[in-house]
Design a protein around this motif. Structure first.
Motif, mmCIF file in Angstrom:
data_model
loop_
_atom_site.group_PDB
_atom_site.id
_atom_site.type_symbol
_atom_site.label_atom_id
_atom_site.label_comp_id
_atom_site.label_asym_id
_atom_site.label_seq_id
_atom_site.Cartn_x
_atom_site.Cartn_y
_atom_site.Cartn_z
ATOM 1 N N GLU A 99 5.324 -8.765 -5.645
ATOM 2 C CA GLU A 99 3.910 -8.480 -5.754
ATOM 3 C C GLU A 99 3.453 -8.007 -4.388
ATOM 4 O OE1 GLU A 99 1.371 -11.538 -7.555
ATOM 5 O OE2 GLU A 99 3.070 -11.913 -8.881
ATOM 6 N N ILE A 100 2.513 -7.072 -4.387
ATOM 7 C CA ILE A 100 2.086 -6.503 -3.111
ATOM 8 C C ILE A 100 1.492 -7.598 -2.238
ATOM 9 C CG2 ILE A 100 0.440 -4.917 -2.059
ATOM 10 C CD1 ILE A 100 0.967 -3.047 -4.402
ATOM 11 N N SER A 108 7.507 2.600 8.401
ATOM 12 C CA SER A 108 6.782 1.344 8.235
ATOM 13 C C SER A 108 7.372 0.213 9.071
ATOM 14 C CB SER A 108 6.691 0.960 6.759
ATOM 15 O OG SER A 108 7.890 1.154 6.092
ATOM 16 N N HIS A 166 4.930 -3.832 0.551
ATOM 17 C CA HIS A 166 3.898 -2.863 0.878
ATOM 18 C C HIS A 166 3.368 -2.198 -0.381
ATOM 19 C CE1 HIS A 166 2.903 1.120 3.055
ATOM 20 N NE2 HIS A 166 1.856 0.347 2.994
ATOM 21 N N GLN A 167 4.268 -1.667 -1.184
ATOM 22 C CA GLN A 167 3.881 -1.020 -2.441
ATOM 23 C C GLN A 167 5.099 -0.855 -3.327
ATOM 24 O OE1 GLN A 167 2.303 2.592 -0.822
ATOM 25 N NE2 GLN A 167 4.249 3.641 -1.021
ATOM 26 N N PHE A 168 4.880 -0.284 -4.493
ATOM 27 C CA PHE A 168 5.996 -0.059 -5.408
ATOM 28 C C PHE A 168 6.221 1.437 -5.590
ATOM 29 C CE2 PHE A 168 4.325 -4.170 -6.710
ATOM 30 C CZ PHE A 168 5.475 -4.903 -6.589
ATOM 31 N N ASN A 191 7.710 4.544 -8.171
ATOM 32 C CA ASN A 191 7.468 4.776 -9.601
ATOM 33 C C ASN A 191 8.412 3.990 -10.502
ATOM 34 O OD1 ASN A 191 5.383 6.468 -9.137
ATOM 35 N ND2 ASN A 191 6.658 8.306 -9.051
ATOM 36 N N ILE A 214 10.837 -1.798 -4.680
ATOM 37 C CA ILE A 214 9.885 -2.355 -3.723
ATOM 38 C C ILE A 214 9.959 -1.602 -2.402
ATOM 39 C CG2 ILE A 214 9.436 -4.407 -2.328
ATOM 40 C CD1 ILE A 214 10.485 -6.055 -4.671
ATOM 41 N N SER A 215 8.792 -1.292 -1.838
ATOM 42 C CA SER A 215 8.751 -0.730 -0.497
ATOM 43 C C SER A 215 8.216 -1.802 0.451
ATOM 44 C CB SER A 215 7.845 0.498 -0.501
ATOM 45 O OG SER A 215 7.536 0.852 0.817
ATOM 46 N N HIS A 222 7.229 -3.329 4.521
ATOM 47 C CA HIS A 222 6.845 -2.924 5.868
ATOM 48 C C HIS A 222 6.951 -4.098 6.834
ATOM 49 C CE1 HIS A 222 2.863 -4.672 6.793
ATOM 50 N NE2 HIS A 222 2.742 -4.772 5.480
#
Lengths: 312, 271
Positions: free
Chosen positions: A93-94, A126, A160-162, A164, A168-169, A171
């Motif tokens: 989760e972000i 990042s 950080h974000q997802f 598509n 998971i991304s 940072h």
């Protein structure tokens, strides 16, 4: 002191008694109509009608019925029904704090194993580069990515974000994130980690904990606060160093003891919080034998868990 | 060669069972701590350990699918497990067929579309064999997948059925397996569908129907056992997690004086 210990003795007995009663009850509890098991699902089990409820994670719809697809417990938020599996891989989760291990250095990014269904990605853009936050990323940085993180390095980062496809991304753009040193990693099921006020915990025994939401926990020597160090005064040498500091024997023992406590709690499926670990540490120090290696015996674990549950 | 009587005149089989009697089933979940999911299943003397790893990043990128996860099944049948015909390598034709039978059984059941670009590894270790190997392996895979928290649309319950003269025999031993025509069926108890049906010999269609309906019913009995094993374990774990957690106190709103705390722990189980 004595007055506290003496009444607690029969309490343990009571608890064992309860467990025993419980065991015998379990045999009757195999019926599905019992209230006790109402909340527990297994694959293909009917939950509710899809006309009135929306399906969430761990469920699917077949012929206007919402059915469970995993074994776990039902959770309902208004009209959304989902099933939380008892055991599964980490779904990010972000904003979650995670601990991961670098598996691959690719073009402009690192691949990080965070115990998810895909590997996480840490982009070169990042991470904090030496020379301040405002510095621009240069081609030379791309060429020397291995001086920052190498395969096998452990790091703490934030989701950080997802992408598509759900990958998971991560940072590490904070001085609290980055490479891990001076300690050891212990892994538990991600389901045992509760969200805490802070996932950086300093125990009073001179041990720091970093509790990753993905079930990876870093137990290390207490680090001095970064206070007084501005973002400008950020030193690449310190942050990306591969050398451990000197760790004295007392700290090493404390680290192993905390690690073993976490292992015991995880073996008994007890959710981990900073307070229960601190309590368990105090309890362990009160025991007659302080040998760390003896902690992993079953008897010791049972005693500890009973004592902790009696506290509550 | 002394001939063993597979079904006596009094309607008993060579191991003392009735024709429609199943062997002892033992199901244990989560036996293997290191894997994401594991199960040890035995039907009589046939004993299979299955470990599941994943969903995780695929080892080779060429094998990934962009819209769903890949199931990979590995079967290990060591010599000590007591099969016929000595060592069977991983490339042995029968092992390959066995492997793909398991994979094809589970591909429609596992909700792979939830995990694009991932891989789910299923390792089947045969510890001991005494007939009904495919049945035991499939049942063990089902439980291991459930233990790993991988979404399935339904249970898969497999059972073997053989034909002695005109009497169908359920859950056969290797003695019966080597002499009698037999089929293995994998049943989805919720929908009543069949995901796998193997039969290597020719039998009369009327006999087939009899065997098949019997296998279907037996599959539901096996389902009952599996359901019980999963539910018992789930409840135990849920209880353990609630007991240790701070959560349940606030949720149930129970608050008592400290002197009675030990009793509270007991009462919590009934809540």
């Amino acid at each position: 002191m004595f007055s506290i210990i003496s009444p607690s003795e029969p309490r343990f007995d009571n608890d064992v008694e309860g467990e025993r009663r419980h065991g015998s009850k379990q045999k009757d509890a195999m019926d599905f109509d019992l209230d006790d098991s109402e909340n527990v699902t297994s694959p293909g089990q009917f939950i509710t009608s899809s006309a009135t409820f929306m399906r969430g994670h761990g469920t699917y719809v077949d012929q206007e019925e919402v059915l469970a697809s995993v074994a776990g417990t039902i959770e309902r938020v208004n009209k959304l029904v989902s099933v939380r599996a008892l055991k599964s891989r980490y779904t990010g989760e972000i904003g979650d704090l995670v601990i991961g291990r670098i598996t691959e250095v690719a073009a402009k990014r690192w691949k990080v194993d965070v115990f998810g269904r895909n590997e996480g990605v840490l982009m070169l853009s990042s991470v904090n580069l030496p020379g301040g936050v405002q510095r621009r990323k240069l081609e030379s940085d791309e060429l020397q990515m291995r001086t920052f993180f190498e395969e096998g390095d452990l790091l703490v980062a934030e989701v950080h974000q997802f992408f598509n496809d759900g990958a998971i991304s991560l940072h590490t753009r904070s001085l609290r994130y980055g490479k891990l040193r001076n300690g050891q990693l212990v892994t538990v099921s991600p389901m045992l980690i509760r969200r805490l006020k802070s996932h950086f915990v300093a125990l009073h025994c001179g041990v720091d904990l970093i509790i990753g939401m993905n079930g990876f926990i870093w137990v290390s020597k207490h680090a001095k606060e970064f206070e007084g160090q501005s973002e400008e005064g950020f030193e690449a040498q310190a942050v990306y160093s591969n050398k451990n500091d000197d760790i004295d024997n007392a700290t090493r023992t404390a680290i192993s003891r905390v690690t073993n406590i976490i292992r015991i709690l995880s073996r008994h499926s007890i959710p981990l919080t900073d307070s229960i670990i601190a309590q368990a540490y105090d309890w362990a120090m009160e025991q007659d034998s302080n040998e760390v290696k003896e902690m992993l015996t079953d008897d010791y674990g049972e005693l500890m868990v009973q004592a902790l549950l009696a506290f509550r | 060669m002394s001939r063993v009587e597979l079904l006596s005149v009094h309607n008993y089989r060579s191991d003392g069972r009735r024709p429609k009697e199943l062997r002892d089933i033992s199901l244990s979940l989560g036996t293997h701590g290191h894997a994401d999911g594991s199960a040890l299943v035995s039907h009589g003397l046939t004993n299979v350990l299955v470990t599941v790893h994943g969903p995780r990043e695929a080892k080779s990128r060429a094998n990934t699918l962009f819209d769903r996860a890949v199931l990979s099944v590995n079967v290990d049948i060591p010599v000590f497990s007591g099969g016929q015909g000595g060592k069977r390598g991983r490339s042995d034709k029968r092992v390959l067929e066995f492997t793909s039978a398991i994979r094809q059984t589970f591909e429609p059941i596992v909700q792979t579309q939830l995990y694009p670009r991932s891989q789910i590894d299923i390792f089947v270790q045969v510890l001991q064999q005494d007939g009904g190997l495919l049945q035991t392996s499939i049942n063990a895979c089902t439980l291991a997948l459930i233990d790993a928290g991988i979404p399935l649309t339904d249970y898969v319950c497999a059972i073997t059925c053989a034909l002695h003269d005109s009497t169908p025999l359920l859950d056969i031993t290797s003695l019966e397996e080597s002499d009698l025509p037999n089929l293995t069926a994998a049943v989805l108890p919720k929908s009543g569908k069949i995901t796998l049906l193997t039969l290597e010999t020719r039998i009369h269609v009327d006999r087939f129907e009899e065997m098949f309906t019997l296998a279907e019913d037996a599959g539901k009995v096996v389902h009952g056992e599996m359901l019980r094993a999963v539910t018992t374990r789930t409840e135990r774990l849920v209880r353990a997690m609630e007991k240790g957690g701070v959560q349940d106190h606030s949720r149930t709103g129970i608050e008592r004086p400290s002197a009675r705390r030990a009793e509270m722990d007991i009462d919590m189980d009934d809540v």
